[in-house]
Design a protein around this motif. Structure first.
Motif, PDB file in Angstrom:
ATOM      1  N   TRP A 184      -3.193  -0.517   4.818  1.00  0.00           N
ATOM      2  CA  TRP A 184      -3.503  -0.782   3.416  1.00  0.00           C
ATOM      3  C   TRP A 184      -5.000  -0.976   3.162  1.00  0.00           C
ATOM      4  O   TRP A 184      -5.404  -1.146   2.016  1.00  0.00           O
TER       5      TRP A 184
ATOM      6  N   PRO B 197      -2.422  -1.970  -3.534  1.00  0.00           N
ATOM      7  CA  PRO B 197      -0.951  -1.872  -3.437  1.00  0.00           C
ATOM      8  C   PRO B 197      -0.244  -1.683  -4.775  1.00  0.00           C
ATOM      9  O   PRO B 197       0.852  -1.141  -4.828  1.00  0.00           O
TER      10      PRO B 197
ATOM     11  N   THR C 291      -0.787   2.312  -5.360  1.00  0.00           N
ATOM     12  CA  THR C 291      -0.495   3.280  -4.308  1.00  0.00           C
ATOM     13  C   THR C 291       0.930   3.103  -3.798  1.00  0.00           C
ATOM     14  O   THR C 291       1.290   2.023  -3.340  1.00  0.00           O
TER      15      THR C 291
ATOM     16  N   LEU D 261       2.469   3.792  -1.065  1.00  0.00           N
ATOM     17  CA  LEU D 261       2.312   4.195   0.324  1.00  0.00           C
ATOM     18  C   LEU D 261       3.647   4.332   1.051  1.00  0.00           C
ATOM     19  O   LEU D 261       3.851   5.290   1.793  1.00  0.00           O
TER      20      LEU D 261
END
Length: 113
Positions: free
Chosen positions: A50, A55, A58, A60
């Motif tokens: 990260w 966060p 994104t 992820l």
């Protein structure tokens, strides 16, 4: 056993970060759904996963899972058991000109050595 690498390139002048997530794995590991999920969780738990990312902006986990699933689909249609692969997700995220950007691409490489 799968090998994991996370590489981060900070680009302060562009207010962005370029990241590369890579998994080197076998056909059998890649094509097993439970093992793929463990690989995704291992990458997400990596200390650098990260770094430089927001966060809230994104997705992820989704990107990593989708990349591994796409690689498994490709592996099942091409080379069979005993094959080895390097699965790579490349991500560019930031705000180089004030507007938020996020670009992702992935590839699956057959390891022939």
């Amino acid at each position: 056993m799968a090998r994991f690498d996370v590489i981060t390139h900070r680009m302060p002048s562009l207010q962005s970060v370029a990241k590369e997530y890579a998994v080197t794995t076998t056909h059998e590991e890649l094509c097993d759904e439970e093992t793929r999920e463990r690989m995704a969780l291992t990458l997400l738990a990596d200390q650098g996963a990260w770094m430089g990312l927001d966060p809230e902006h994104t997705q992820l986990a989704h990107l990593i899972r989708t990349t591994l699933t796409d690689a498994a689909d490709a592996a099942q249609r091409t080379f069979g058991p005993d094959s080895r692969y390097r699965v790579v997700l490349e991500l560019l995220a930031g705000a180089p000109h004030g507007d938020r950007i996020e670009y992702a691409s992935n590839r699956t490489e057959l390891i022939t050595d």
